[in-house]
Scaffold this motif. Sequence first.
Motif, mmCIF file in Angstrom:
data_model
loop_
_atom_site.group_PDB
_atom_site.id
_atom_site.type_symbol
_atom_site.label_atom_id
_atom_site.label_comp_id
_atom_site.label_asym_id
_atom_site.label_seq_id
_atom_site.Cartn_x
_atom_site.Cartn_y
_atom_site.Cartn_z
ATOM 1 N N CYS A 89 -17.478 -63.877 20.462
ATOM 2 C CA CYS A 89 -18.499 -63.067 21.116
ATOM 3 C C CYS A 89 -17.761 -61.862 21.697
ATOM 4 O O CYS A 89 -16.849 -62.034 22.514
ATOM 5 N N ILE A 110 -21.178 -60.557 32.666
ATOM 6 C CA ILE A 110 -20.123 -61.277 31.954
ATOM 7 C C ILE A 110 -20.420 -62.771 31.928
ATOM 8 O O ILE A 110 -20.213 -63.440 30.907
ATOM 9 N N ASP A 111 -20.945 -63.309 33.026
ATOM 10 C CA ASP A 111 -21.346 -64.719 33.018
ATOM 11 C C ASP A 111 -22.438 -64.960 31.978
ATOM 12 O O ASP A 111 -22.448 -65.982 31.290
ATOM 13 N N LYS A 114 -20.801 -65.039 28.603
ATOM 14 C CA LYS A 114 -20.147 -66.346 28.385
ATOM 15 C C LYS A 114 -21.161 -67.373 27.915
ATOM 16 O O LYS A 114 -20.910 -68.122 26.961
ATOM 17 N N GLY A 117 -22.305 -66.587 24.409
ATOM 18 C CA GLY A 117 -21.248 -66.943 23.468
ATOM 19 C C GLY A 117 -21.225 -68.438 23.185
ATOM 20 O O GLY A 117 -21.110 -68.862 22.036
ATOM 21 N N ARG A 118 -21.368 -69.226 24.225
ATOM 22 C CA ARG A 118 -21.401 -70.684 24.034
ATOM 23 C C ARG A 118 -22.619 -71.094 23.203
ATOM 24 O O ARG A 118 -22.520 -71.958 22.343
ATOM 25 N N LEU A 125 -14.560 -65.058 24.180
ATOM 26 C CA LEU A 125 -15.292 -63.877 24.625
ATOM 27 C C LEU A 125 -14.253 -62.776 24.766
ATOM 28 O O LEU A 125 -13.239 -62.965 25.439
ATOM 29 N N GLU A 126 -14.489 -61.654 24.106
ATOM 30 C CA GLU A 126 -13.531 -60.553 24.191
ATOM 31 C C GLU A 126 -14.252 -59.241 24.442
ATOM 32 O O GLU A 126 -15.460 -59.141 24.258
#
Length: 157
Positions: A89, A110-111, A114, A117-118, A125-126
């Motif tokens: 992600c 950002i949370d 995350k 992404g999950r 995550l980048e």
Amino acid sequence: MASIDMESKNIRLAQLHDAESIQLLLEQLGYALPVAALAKTLTEYQDNPQSRSDELLVCEQPNAQGEPQVVAVMALMFFDYFPALSRICRITAIVVNADMRGQGIGTLLIDFAKARGRQEACQVLELTTSTQRIATQQYYESIGFTKTSFRYSLALG
């Protein structure tokens, strides 16, 4: 994808009516894009969401009159990375309005990234940032990101 609320902040998929707000935010990152081009892209996002490997999100909160106001934008991309046999992600853009920074909105985004992404079975995550944005790099490192590579680019047009 469910949106989340935290202290009256809401993260949701960007919509056509967000074009001007997104344009102003992207200008703060140094991208001068015409509103018409953003509107065209937002229309494509809305018309063909399954054909895209990315998501364009906005964070909004009530203004002084209680109406929703876009205060941040973030773009996420999901892709398979063959050399590591993993899924990634990538935050391809993230900006919080300069007047709103320091209030936890970036961390909230950002949370959210995350969690997304999950949901997309990503292992990593980048993100990337300009080498000139020292404070931004320090912020990312303070919340757990590590510098793992340099990115080079070559214009093809």
